[in-house]
Scaffold this motif. Structure first.
Motif, PDB file in Angstrom:
ATOM      1  N   LEU A 294       0.830  -1.200   0.000  1.00 13.68           N
ATOM      2  CA  LEU A 294       0.000   0.000   0.000  1.00 13.68           C
ATOM      3  C   LEU A 294       0.870   1.257   0.000  1.00 13.68           C
ATOM      4  CD1 LEU A 294      -2.775  -0.988   2.565  1.00 13.68           C
ATOM      5  CD2 LEU A 294      -2.909  -0.981   0.080  1.00 13.68           C
ATOM      6  N   PRO A 295       0.442   2.308  -0.698  1.00 17.56           N
ATOM      7  CA  PRO A 295       1.220   3.556  -0.686  1.00 17.56           C
ATOM      8  C   PRO A 295       1.452   4.047   0.742  1.00 17.56           C
ATOM      9  CG  PRO A 295      -0.515   3.644  -2.337  1.00 17.56           C
ATOM     10  CD  PRO A 295      -0.757   2.411  -1.529  1.00 17.56           C
ATOM     11  N   MET A 296       2.564   4.737   0.923  1.00 19.31           N
ATOM     12  CA  MET A 296       2.993   5.125   2.268  1.00 19.31           C
ATOM     13  C   MET A 296       2.439   6.480   2.713  1.00 19.31           C
ATOM     14  SD  MET A 296       6.982   3.960   1.876  1.00 19.31           S
ATOM     15  CE  MET A 296       7.415   4.585   3.485  1.00 19.31           C
ATOM     16  N   VAL A 297       2.309   7.412   1.779  1.00 21.76           N
ATOM     17  CA  VAL A 297       1.962   8.766   2.201  1.00 21.76           C
ATOM     18  C   VAL A 297       0.724   9.236   1.455  1.00 21.76           C
ATOM     19  CG1 VAL A 297       4.356   9.351   2.707  1.00 21.76           C
ATOM     20  CG2 VAL A 297       3.428   9.832   0.444  1.00 21.76           C
ATOM     21  N   ALA A 298       0.109  10.249   2.025  1.00 18.64           N
ATOM     22  CA  ALA A 298      -1.072  10.857   1.412  1.00 18.64           C
ATOM     23  C   ALA A 298      -0.638  12.060   0.574  1.00 18.64           C
ATOM     24  CB  ALA A 298      -2.064  11.296   2.487  1.00 18.64           C
ATOM     25  N   PRO A 299      -1.402  12.366  -0.469  1.00 20.60           N
ATOM     26  CA  PRO A 299      -1.094  13.588  -1.230  1.00 20.60           C
ATOM     27  C   PRO A 299      -1.158  14.817  -0.318  1.00 20.60           C
ATOM     28  CG  PRO A 299      -2.680  12.213  -2.390  1.00 20.60           C
ATOM     29  CD  PRO A 299      -2.523  11.631  -1.017  1.00 20.60           C
ATOM     30  N   GLY A 300      -0.277  15.731  -0.554  1.00 15.57           N
ATOM     31  CA  GLY A 300      -0.219  16.939   0.270  1.00 15.57           C
ATOM     32  C   GLY A 300      -0.728  18.161  -0.481  1.00 15.57           C
ATOM     33  N   ASN A 301      -0.813  19.253   0.277  1.00 16.08           N
ATOM     34  CA  ASN A 301      -1.184  20.553  -0.280  1.00 16.08           C
ATOM     35  C   ASN A 301      -2.488  20.482  -1.073  1.00 16.08           C
ATOM     36  OD1 ASN A 301      -0.867  23.307  -0.737  1.00 16.08           O
ATOM     37  ND2 ASN A 301       0.301  22.991  -2.609  1.00 16.08           N
ATOM     38  N   VAL A 302      -3.493  19.848  -0.478  1.00 14.74           N
ATOM     39  CA  VAL A 302      -4.784  19.733  -1.153  1.00 14.74           C
ATOM     40  C   VAL A 302      -5.478  21.095  -1.122  1.00 14.74           C
ATOM     41  CG1 VAL A 302      -7.027  18.592  -1.167  1.00 14.74           C
ATOM     42  CG2 VAL A 302      -4.973  17.302  -0.554  1.00 14.74           C
ATOM     43  N   GLN A 303      -5.839  21.596  -2.298  1.00 14.91           N
ATOM     44  CA  GLN A 303      -6.498  22.887  -2.419  1.00 14.91           C
ATOM     45  C   GLN A 303      -7.768  22.725  -3.237  1.00 14.91           C
ATOM     46  OE1 GLN A 303      -5.389  25.631  -0.912  1.00 14.91           O
ATOM     47  NE2 GLN A 303      -3.533  24.646  -0.137  1.00 14.91           N
ATOM     48  N   VAL A 304      -8.792  23.477  -2.856  1.00 15.80           N
ATOM     49  CA  VAL A 304     -10.072  23.415  -3.564  1.00 15.80           C
ATOM     50  C   VAL A 304     -10.401  24.806  -4.086  1.00 15.80           C
ATOM     51  CG1 VAL A 304     -12.526  22.845  -3.419  1.00 15.80           C
ATOM     52  CG2 VAL A 304     -10.868  21.543  -2.091  1.00 15.80           C
ATOM     53  N   HIS A 305     -10.715  24.862  -5.377  1.00  7.57           N
ATOM     54  CA  HIS A 305     -11.146  26.117  -5.998  1.00  7.57           C
ATOM     55  C   HIS A 305     -12.578  25.940  -6.469  1.00  7.57           C
ATOM     56  CE1 HIS A 305     -11.409  29.693  -8.380  1.00  7.57           C
ATOM     57  NE2 HIS A 305     -11.481  29.018  -9.518  1.00  7.57           N
ATOM     58  N   VAL A 306     -13.479  26.651  -5.841  1.00  7.56           N
ATOM     59  CA  VAL A 306     -14.899  26.553  -6.199  1.00  7.56           C
ATOM     60  C   VAL A 306     -15.139  27.398  -7.440  1.00  7.56           C
ATOM     61  CG1 VAL A 306     -17.270  26.952  -5.457  1.00  7.56           C
ATOM     62  CG2 VAL A 306     -15.563  26.131  -3.814  1.00  7.56           C
ATOM     63  N   ILE A 307     -15.538  26.746  -8.529  1.00  3.98           N
ATOM     64  CA  ILE A 307     -15.736  27.431  -9.811  1.00  3.98           C
ATOM     65  C   ILE A 307     -17.122  28.061  -9.875  1.00  3.98           C
ATOM     66  CG2 ILE A 307     -15.837  27.096 -12.302  1.00  3.98           C
ATOM     67  CD1 ILE A 307     -13.734  24.926 -11.975  1.00  3.98           C
ATOM     68  N   ASN A 308     -18.140  27.305  -9.541  1.00  2.00           N
ATOM     69  CA  ASN A 308     -19.494  27.846  -9.468  1.00  2.00           C
ATOM     70  C   ASN A 308     -20.265  27.042  -8.448  1.00  2.00           C
ATOM     71  OD1 ASN A 308     -20.406  25.486 -10.818  1.00  2.00           O
ATOM     72  ND2 ASN A 308     -19.964  26.440 -12.789  1.00  2.00           N
TER      73      ASN A 308
END
Length: 1326
Positions: free
Chosen positions: A844-858
């Motif tokens: 199984l992968p060891m780490v989680a993706p980092g720097n998660v950002q959300v841009h609300v378009i509409n």
């Protein structure tokens, strides 16, 4: 190297010789089964499962998370060191450790300074069986400094000269990405002439006049902090020769000698690197980048070569217009001299770069965990390579082994630790550190000494069911320390099983290769070691095979006949069979002509399409058998008819010219049955390997009766021949005599060789076994070889029986292996096989993706970004990223419902994705996980985001109740999906007259907290159409429509209410005191492009009022296209007169849904979106026709009688010869009933101010039969107004004053003298 070293040594010491002998006699370590219950019970030293990278650059604006996760039994405790000394986290309020974890969280966002926590950190996980340590984790905050201010002088350069614009970006951590742009944020175009160097400078091989500009700007992007720094713009002025000559000529006299030398071509000169030679050092596994940029005119072309060798294939790439040489995954073999050559038509220049490839340490053999029982022996081996050669050092429980507590069972010999006669106190975690000047490797490996009595993991009394004559595998999964001995018994008091009829596997499984009926019974597995004994019993049942005793047979049937195929089976009485019929390997047609019975298939009324192969398949839970037959459909022959049939089978087959690899077969054809034989099909049977199975060999033309056949070694051949004509295939001939070919080495190796791990620590090598005739001889086996790729290691080989799989255990997780499988038999080996690349098992992968950002378009769409995880932490084939998202709550409703998580998978190494279908005005959470072939890694921290408001759905209902003479009550329900905070409701309504024309549209804005409304002062007996919708701050939602009629005037009221001629009165509705009628204010916004929007339709039974809003250039000419919704017919097109923004579609069908759109002439593709409306159903008018009222009939009779009397009097007076001034009397005593009608008495919609007393214009009246003359009607509402008085406002409603049509030229005859009918005048109000 090793043999040379051995030759130099004259002798080997006695201690070394004993060590070699000891290693040869090592007892293999125990394998612990992956049984969850067993793993929970066994003690285990700590193992580090997750840690932060060695060089950890953090964002100084965010909390620092230093990961350290470990497992063990009992669960380990954690401690940290910082810069080599103990780090007491209890004394620092900004530092916390996660529960049941060693991960540190340093709170930077609440006042901490990232710079204060720079340093080298190391984690220790400890329990009673030992201590594991992490790598040294160097924490450094990222830096994005500002550009140093400098005064930049304009660059003035002559055309054709070279130029370098220096960037000199600030030094950041990590280094920034450099790019050049202009003031408009557009990337500057690059080419062979103009390009950016690796150092960020912009190089011009030669400048041209078009290079003149004042906005050469160098940008530095610091990805870690998501910031971009900008250098001051650089100005470049290129002086061309023509302009320079003109300047000189203007400032010199004719006697002066002037003129600038023309643009001269120059041979190449290297701008970078300088000099003729340079050096470059790169590390193994990195990307090697070499650069050469040259000046010259014409622009030089760059070429690369490696002196004394070739550039590596598949790893060499050219970038930046071949100015950059890129070699990926470099190794020591890539060291050498690389020459770049810059050449143009005038000459060349070159530069030699001497490349040296060094190597940080890399594993050859990393130490692996050992599980031993007391008294056993084992070794830990730690082998690494590098350039220079790394040094190996050992630690025990995190302490250098030289100062660690002594263990008499342990002996260190360089890169190996030897354990002999271990005891339980010998359990510990050992660390191997391999280091050189370019880096280090640290690996933990534990020695776990266990004393466990035997355990059997296979469930008791497990039942195995096997078909007779098939292999039976009885499991006995076990564990114990020392490793137990396994014995099998049959029955309760049976003797121990031995002999060649049984195979005993290392994992405890008992295999009976050919199970017979007498194999049925109970089998007992006994596991024993010095600490105890345990046994387990399993049951074996042998079932009879399923057999088709009556198979379907070949059939020839005439069209429209009936045919039946039989399929009678015999099976074990305890197994339930299922029978399936197929046609041409597919399901039977869904046709009632096909009748499936218990033992047969019947086809009624056979047609040509029924021709084909029919297969009967019988399945049980243990086996499956099938049989097929061909159905041929022929036409019914005429009388008398020639019978066409399949040919008779060939006969008298003979073999001649027998050789080792060939034989000649001849035969005599059978009767062709009136259809010529087109070809013969030859099949063979291998009586040695697959008796009873016939295979295709070849085919020859129908004129040929002999064939030379190629043969394979070690096959007992029999041949048969099948004749084929247009009708079909004959029955096979009788088999030929048998011919056994001689044995030989295998000619080929297994195909489809693959290496895929099923577990993180194994490699499963599979292949497709050779078929019997491919073995070329007895004793077919396979030589399986493997070695780790890119590691200087020898091949490991094993010879296995005729199987198709071999499992290599104890491999590192997800590393590449070179694999080859070679066939051999009793006579020798097949040719050398080719190598394939496989991988050991994924984890199984060891780490989680980092720097998660959300841009609300509409309100319904969001874009999520994340940083990709390092590929080394994926530990498998990267499948992609999965985004889990779910709605937490709706901000417009307080009710909560079950949280349904949604998952979107983005394949490959993507770093962003779109989340569609969100609900407006809601709170969402999401996290991101990386996935490989094994599964998903840990989730990133949940990210919360909100969607903005949207437009609401239509109100849930609109009811119109309590109709009176002049009022209606409206009730409505709030929208099911408000999608925000409701601000108001919009009500629009308009009357409909008896000719289905729509009156003026009235709009009312209602507060959002209201749910009912009373409209007063309406016209009696009048139909109204209502349009109702809700609004949020974003805009209006979909509208719902209703129609209602005020009740008729039963009291016989003759006079309409004030203002009735205008269609409605001034006071329209009654509501609470807080409600006010406020006309909405509209603001005209200059559009960025022409567009047509807000297409509004108001439909009656046979016509519809279409209105729209237009934004764009003046004097546009519009057209309306319409058609039946859902129809594929072409659109109908109606041209709109002038530039009006409304139109009436007439001649529509009642109760029909139409689609409509509006376009502008002359603007290609410029039209509105489609709107859909539905005409009202055909119905009788509920309005009161006054022509049927008694009072009106009486009045008309009185008028007629009066006119008759007047006519009689006039006739008498004229006959008497006297003059009677009829005209004067009519003028003096005008009857109001026959006066010309005024504007305010005209047809519906034709009204004016009270002061306007112009007579009704010609042609404006409606005939008594309620029809409109063709010449009095038109296609557009504009005909009801003049000039700009008739127009639509922005919500699509009609505003302005209606007036009659323009007067036409007088026509011949006395049309103008007709008196208007009072009936028509009254009807026109409705």
């Amino acid at each position: 190297m090793q043999p040379k070293i051995m030759m130099k040594k004259k002798s080997i010491s006695a201690s070394k010789a004993s060590l070699v002998l000891f290693l040869c006699q090592m007892i293999s370590a125990l394998d612990v089964p992956l049984d969850s219950k067993l793993l929970e019970e066994l003690s285990q030293p700590p193992t580090i499962t997750q840690q932060s990278p060695k060089d950890y650059i953090v964002d100084p604006r965010e909390n620092i998370v230093i990961q350290c996760e470990a497992k063990g039994k009992p669960p380990p405790s954690f401690s940290w060191t910082r810069n080599g000394t103990h780090f007491d986290i209890d004394k620092d309020a900004q530092v916390t450790m996660k529960p049941n974890s060693g991960t540190l969280v340093i709170n930077i966002m609440n006042g901490g300074k990232a710079e204060a926590y720079e340093g080298v950190y190391q984690c220790t996980a400890r329990n009673e069986r030992g201590a594991a340590i992490s790598n040294n984790i160097v924490i450094r905050p990222s830096r994005s400094p500002l550009w140093t201010k400098e005064k930049l002088e304009p660059n003035q350069v002559r055309e054709g000269d070279s130029l370098v614009l220096h960037c000199r970006p600030p030094v950041g951590l990590p280094p920034p990405i450099i790019f050049w742009m202009d003031n408009a944020f557009q990337r500057l175009p690059q080419s062979e002439r103009v390009s950016q160097g690796l150092n960020g400078d912009l190089y011009f091989s030669n400048v041209q006049p078009e290079d003149t500009r004042e906005d050469y700007i160098c940008y530095a992007r610091f990805n870690h902090t998501q910031t971009i720094q900008q250098k001051q713009p650089i100005s470049v002025k290129v002086f061309s020769m023509d302009s320079l000559n003109d300047t000189i000529a203007a400032n010199l006299s004719d006697t002066d000698i002037y003129g600038a030398r023309p643009v001269t071509e120059r041979q190449p000169v290297l701008l970078t690197p300088t000099g003729s030679t340079s050096t470059k050092v790169e590390l193994r596994g990195n990307v090697l980048l070499l650069e050469c940029i040259a000046a010259g005119l014409p622009t030089p072309v760059i070429r690369w070569i490696k002196e004394g060798g070739e550039l590596p294939a598949n790893r060499t790439f050219f970038e930046n217009f071949k100015k950059t040489l890129k070699i990926t995954d470099v190794s020591e073999a890539d060291s050498g001299n690389y020459k770049c050559i810059a050449r143009n038509t005038l000459g060349s220049a070159h530069h030699v770069i001497s490349v040296t490839v060094k190597a940080a340490p890399y594993w050859i053999t990393a130490p692996r965990n050992l599980v031993l029982s007391p008294g056993e022996d084992g070794t830990l081996i730690c082998r690494a390579n590098g350039n220079p050669k790394p040094s190996i050092s050992w630690l025990a429980n995190g302490v250098p082994i030289a100062i660690a507590p002594e263990d008499p069972s342990r002996k260190v010999d360089g890169d190996t630790i030897i354990f002999s006669q271990v005891q339980e106190r010998s359990s510990a975690v050992y660390q191997c550190n391999a280091s050189n000047e370019y880096g280090y490797l640290l690996a933990n490996a534990f020695v776990n000494v266990l004393a466990e009595p035997p355990r059997i993991l296979t469930p008791a009394n497990k039942l195995y069911q096997v078909i007779a004559d098939s292999p039976a595998l009885l499991d006995c999964a076990y564990f114990g320390s020392p490793k137990p001995e396994i014995e099998w018994f049959k029955g309760v008091k049976g003797s121990i099983l031995r002999g060649s009829e049984y195979i005993f596997h290392d994992n405890g499984t008992l295999e009976i290769p050919v199970a017979q009926k007498d194999s049925t019974g109970a089998y007992t597995c006994v596991a024993r070691n010095k600490l105890g004994k345990i046994q387990n019993e399993v049951q074996l049942e042998i079932k009879d095979p399923t057999v088709i005793i009556k198979q379907p047979e070949y059939k020839v049937i005439q069209r429209y006949g009936q045919v039946s195929f039989e399929c009678i089976i015999k099976h074990d009485s305890t197994l339930l069979p299922t029978v399936i019929w197929l046609k041409d390997n597919d399901e039977l047609p869904d046709d009632e002509r096909f009748l499936v019975g218990k033992d047969n298939l019947t086809i009624m009324n056979v047609t040509d399409k029924d021709d084909g192969t029919y297969t009967c398949i019988v399945n049980t839970t243990l086996d499956s058998v099938s049989a097929s037959a061909v159905l041929t459909v022929v036409a019914a022959p005429p009388t008398p008819a020639v019978i066409y049939a399949r040919p008779n089978p060939p006969f008298d087959l003979e073999l001649t010219g027998q050789l080792e690899r060939s034989v000649e077969l001849s035969w005599i054809p059978g009767d062709e049955n009136n259809s010529p034989i087109t070809n013969f099909v030859i099949e063979y049977e291998d009586g040695l390997h697959e008796p009873g199975v016939w295979h295709y060999q070849t085919e020859v033309p129908g004129t040929q009766t002999t064939v030379q056949l190629k043969l394979s070694p070690y096959v007992n051949y029999s041949f048969r021949v099948i004749a084929v004509n247009e009708i079909g295939r004959s029955q096979p001939s009788e088999p030929s005599e048998q011919y056994l070919t001689k044995s030989a080495n295998p000619d080929e190796n297994p195909s489809n060789v693959q290496g895929i791990g099923s577990e993180p620590d194994n490699l499963v090598i599979t292949w497709e076994s050779l078929k019997g005739f491919q073995s070329n001889g007895p004793g077919l086996q396979y030589k399986v070889s493997w070695r780790q790729k890119d590691v200087d290691d020898e091949w490991t080989s094993v010879i296995v029986a005729n199987v198709s799989k071999y499992i290599v255990s104890g491999t590192p997780t997800f590393v590449p292996y070179e694999i080859k499988v070679q066939a051999l038999n009793d006579l020798g080996y097949a040719p050398e096989p080719s190598e394939v690349i496989g991988h050991s098992g994924e984890d199984l992968p060891m780490v989680a993706p980092g720097n998660v950002q959300v841009h609300v378009i509409n309100s319904t769409l969001a874009k999520v970004h994340w940083d990709p995880v390092p590929l080394k932490t994926v530990r498998g084939h990267l499948q992609g990223y999965k985004v889990y998202y779910w709605k937490v709550q709706s901000l417009s409703r307080r009710s909560r419902r079950h949280v349904e998580k949604k998952i979107l998978t983005f394949r490959g190494n993507k770093t962003f994705g779109m989340l569609p279908g969100l609900e407006p005005y809601s709170t969402y959470k999401l996290n991101v996980r990386v996935a490989n072939g094994k599964g998903e890694g840990p989730a990133s921290p949940d990210k919360v985001f909100r969607t903005p408001e949207g437009v609401p759905s239509s109100p849930s209902f609109l009811k119109i109740t309590n109709p009176t003479l002049d009022s209606l009550t409206l009730e409505w329900g709030s929208p099911t999906h408000p999608n925000g905070v409701l601000t108001s409701y919009i009500l629009k309504f308009q009357p409909i007259n008896n000719t289905h024309e729509l009156g003026p549209l009235v709009e009312i804005r209602i507060p959002a907290n209201e749910s009912s409304l009373i409209l007063k002062n309406l016209n009696y007996s009048t139909r109204y159409k209502f349009y109702f919708n809700a609004q949020t701050s974003v805009g209006s939602g979909n509208q719902i429509t209703e129609e209602a009629v005020t009740i008729m005037d039963e009291a016989g009221i003759l006079h309409p209410a004030v203002g009735a001629g205008k269609g409605y009165s001034e006071t329209l509705f009654a509501t609470s005191p807080v409600m006010h009628t406020v006309r909405p204010t509209f603001y005209k916004v200059q559009p960025l492009y022409p567009r047509i929007r807000n297409v509004t339709t108001a439909a009656a039974e046979t016509y519809a009022n279409i209105s729209w809003e237009y934004e764009g250039p003046d004097h546009a000419h519009f057209y309306v296209e319409y058609g039946v919704a859902g129809s594929k017919e072409d659109w109908k097109k109606e041209i709109v007169n002038g530039s009006r923004s409304f139109f009436v579609l007439k001649g529509l069908t009642p109760g029909t849904a139409y689609k409509v759109r509006v376009g502008a002439e002359g603007l290609s593709g410029f039209r509105s979106s489609e709107d859909v409306f539905e005409t009202g159903p055909a119905m009788a008018s509920r309005q009161v026709d006054i022509a049927t009222q008694g009072w009106f009939i009486g009045l008309m009779c009185a008028v007629a009688l009066l006119i008759l009397i007047l006519l009689i009097v006039c006739f008498i007076r004229r006959n008497k010869g006297g003059k009677y001034p009829v005209k004067e009397k009519e003028d003096a005593h005008a009857d109001p009933e026959i006066q010309p009608m005024k504007e305010d008495d005209g047809t519906f919609g034709e009204y004016s101010d009270a002061e306007d007393h112009k007579p009704l214009k010609k042609g404006s009246r409606t005939p008594s039969d309620r029809t409109v003359k063709k010449e009095d009607s038109d296609d557009s509402l504009v005909d009801y107004g003049e000039g700009v008085n008739g127009q639509f406002n922005e919500d699509g409603s009609f505003i302005g004053q209606y007036s009659g049509k323009k007067e036409k030229e007088p026509a011949e005859g006395n049309e103008s003298s007709e008196a208007p009918s009072p009936v028509n005048a009254m009807n026109s109000f409705v």
